[in-house]
Design a protein around this motif. Sequence first.
Motif, short mmCIF file in Angstrom:
data_model
loop_
_atom_site.label_atom_id
_atom_site.label_comp_id
_atom_site.label_asym_id
_atom_site.label_seq_id
_atom_site.Cartn_x
_atom_site.Cartn_y
_atom_site.Cartn_z
N LYS A 202 -0.26 -1.17 -9.42
CA LYS A 202 -1.30 -2.31 -8.77
C LYS A 202 -1.44 -3.43 -9.75
O LYS A 202 -1.84 -4.48 -9.32
N THR B 95 3.14 15.15 -0.18
CA THR B 95 2.42 14.61 0.94
C THR B 95 3.24 13.68 1.84
O THR B 95 4.21 13.35 1.19
N LEU C 263 5.45 10.50 -9.51
CA LEU C 263 4.41 9.49 -9.60
C LEU C 263 5.18 8.54 -10.48
O LEU C 263 5.40 9.05 -11.81
N TYR D 21 1.33 4.33 -3.51
CA TYR D 21 1.23 5.85 -3.11
C TYR D 21 2.12 6.67 -4.21
O TYR D 21 2.10 7.68 -4.60
N LEU D 22 3.22 5.70 -4.48
CA LEU D 22 4.28 6.33 -5.30
C LEU D 22 4.03 5.98 -6.90
O LEU D 22 4.98 6.54 -7.56
N ASP E 39 1.23 4.84 -10.16
CA ASP E 39 0.05 4.60 -10.95
C ASP E 39 -0.67 3.13 -10.97
O ASP E 39 0.10 2.46 -10.36
N ASN F 128 0.89 -1.20 -0.14
CA ASN F 128 0.04 -0.10 -0.03
C ASN F 128 0.80 1.36 -0.08
O ASN F 128 0.53 2.11 -0.81
N LYS F 129 1.95 1.19 0.87
CA LYS F 129 2.81 2.25 0.73
C LYS F 129 3.58 2.71 -0.65
O LYS F 129 3.67 3.64 -1.01
N ASP G 170 2.55 10.72 2.41
CA ASP G 170 2.65 9.42 1.89
C ASP G 170 3.71 9.42 0.32
O ASP G 170 4.18 8.39 -0.17
N ASN G 171 3.87 10.75 -0.24
CA ASN G 171 4.82 10.86 -1.31
C ASN G 171 5.49 12.05 -1.22
O ASN G 171 5.35 13.20 -1.55
#
Length: 205
Positions: free
Chosen positions: A109, A181, A189, A102-103, A105, A98-99, A183-184
């Motif tokens: 996933k 952020t 990205l 965030y980095l 696209d 999950n971490k 998380d990033n």
Amino acid sequence: MFSQFRNIDTAFKHIKRFSIFLIIANAITICFTIYNNNRIIDKAYQKIFVLYNGKVLEAVASDRKSNLPVELRDHVKTFHHYFFDLSPDDKAIRASINKSLYLADESAKKQYDNLRESGYYNNLISANISQEITPDSIKLDVNVYPYQFTCYATQKLRRSSGTTLRKLLTQGFIDDIKNQTDDNPHGFLIRNWEILENRDLPPKL
């Protein structure tokens, strides 16, 4: 009488030349003064004073462009660390993945879903395998946007029976989303990420 007129005309020409020279010299002086003041102000803004343990330390600020390759490499390393540094625990794996998401696209996933559906993570858990990654080198092209990267890394899979080394090769592009952020933190990205190679290395003799 005519000689007096000539003298007056000559004197007027000299005064005119001198005035023009004086105006040009003043203009050059003003331009130099403005340029020098701006340079001094820029240097002053680049100085940062940090209070550490009661001591004032001076640091130098730099623009992001000069630090861009360092930030890009760190972003790529951080993403690969979260995606591939895994312990044989389902909750820990999901938290780490999950971490990483965030980095990057949806391409990351998609890779995660493919590995999960193939039973990759279940095998790590059932065989009690811990996985670590060491990036060997990261090739960047910062001259073309979005920035393309190729990551060469070595995976280390530790199990009770021994350790397996695996060669990993991935590539993708990096966009600057200009939104940092928690998380990033870099505000980048990773897009169109794909795993080009992931194979076991022969054991060292």
